[in-house]
Design a protein around this motif. Sequence first.
Motif, PDB file in Angstrom:
ATOM      1  N   LEU A   4       0.945  -1.220  -0.064  1.00 16.75           N
ATOM      2  CA  LEU A   4       0.202  -0.113  -0.033  1.00 16.75           C
ATOM      3  C   LEU A   4       0.867   1.236  -0.093  1.00 16.75           C
ATOM      4  N   THR A   5       0.182   2.353  -0.715  1.00 11.92           N
ATOM      5  CA  THR A   5       0.988   3.396  -0.490  1.00 11.92           C
ATOM      6  C   THR A   5       0.508   4.273   0.528  1.00 11.92           C
ATOM      7  N   VAL A   9      -3.146   4.190   2.524  1.00 15.17           N
ATOM      8  CA  VAL A   9      -3.194   4.016   3.985  1.00 15.17           C
ATOM      9  C   VAL A   9      -4.288   4.976   4.774  1.00 15.17           C
ATOM     10  N   PHE A  10      -3.909   6.224   4.257  1.00 17.17           N
ATOM     11  CA  PHE A  10      -4.788   7.172   4.626  1.00 17.17           C
ATOM     12  C   PHE A  10      -6.211   7.200   4.401  1.00 17.17           C
ATOM     13  N   ASP A  11      -6.420   6.731   3.142  1.00 18.89           N
ATOM     14  CA  ASP A  11      -7.845   6.749   2.615  1.00 18.89           C
ATOM     15  C   ASP A  11      -8.437   5.530   3.521  1.00 18.89           C
ATOM     16  N   LEU A  12      -7.833   4.236   3.683  1.00 18.07           N
ATOM     17  CA  LEU A  12      -8.303   3.368   4.387  1.00 18.07           C
ATOM     18  C   LEU A  12      -8.821   3.873   5.877  1.00 18.07           C
ATOM     19  N   ARG A  13      -8.029   4.257   6.471  1.00 16.95           N
ATOM     20  CA  ARG A  13      -8.250   4.852   7.982  1.00 16.95           C
ATOM     21  C   ARG A  13      -9.494   5.596   7.844  1.00 16.95           C
ATOM     22  N   LEU A  14      -9.516   6.764   6.900  1.00 17.41           N
ATOM     23  CA  LEU A  14     -11.012   7.555   6.837  1.00 17.41           C
ATOM     24  C   LEU A  14     -11.883   6.803   6.537  1.00 17.41           C
ATOM     25  N   LYS A  46      -5.733  -5.309   6.511  1.00 14.62           N
ATOM     26  CA  LYS A  46      -4.889  -4.574   5.176  1.00 14.62           C
ATOM     27  C   LYS A  46      -4.083  -3.696   6.093  1.00 14.62           C
ATOM     28  N   LEU A  47      -4.185  -2.945   6.978  1.00 16.90           N
ATOM     29  CA  LEU A  47      -3.722  -1.871   7.503  1.00 16.90           C
ATOM     30  C   LEU A  47      -2.421  -2.729   8.500  1.00 16.90           C
ATOM     31  N   LYS A  54       6.202  -2.122   7.178  1.00 16.35           N
ATOM     32  CA  LYS A  54       6.794  -1.087   6.731  1.00 16.35           C
ATOM     33  C   LYS A  54       8.096  -0.819   7.323  1.00 16.35           C
ATOM     34  N   PHE A  55       8.470  -1.561   8.248  1.00 17.45           N
ATOM     35  CA  PHE A  55       9.986  -1.600   8.759  1.00 17.45           C
ATOM     36  C   PHE A  55      11.015  -2.456   8.133  1.00 17.45           C
TER      37      PHE A  55
END
Length: 66
Positions: A4-5, A9-14, A46-47, A54-55
Amino acid sequence: MATLTLPEVFDLRLKIQELEGKVNSGELSLFERCDLEDEILELKEKLGEFDRLKFSDEGECLNCSA
């Protein structure tokens, strides 16, 4: 799973916040709430995968510029 970009990720959280608001509104039937809760769980998974990936092994953020 594709990586995910950060905007995704921001859109998924919203989307999760929006769906949780609907679930907590008390306006939905039991079946509608269950469907939305299933969708919320899928999005959170997904998140979670994004957070786990991410690490690098050295603890550096793979999505941050060096």
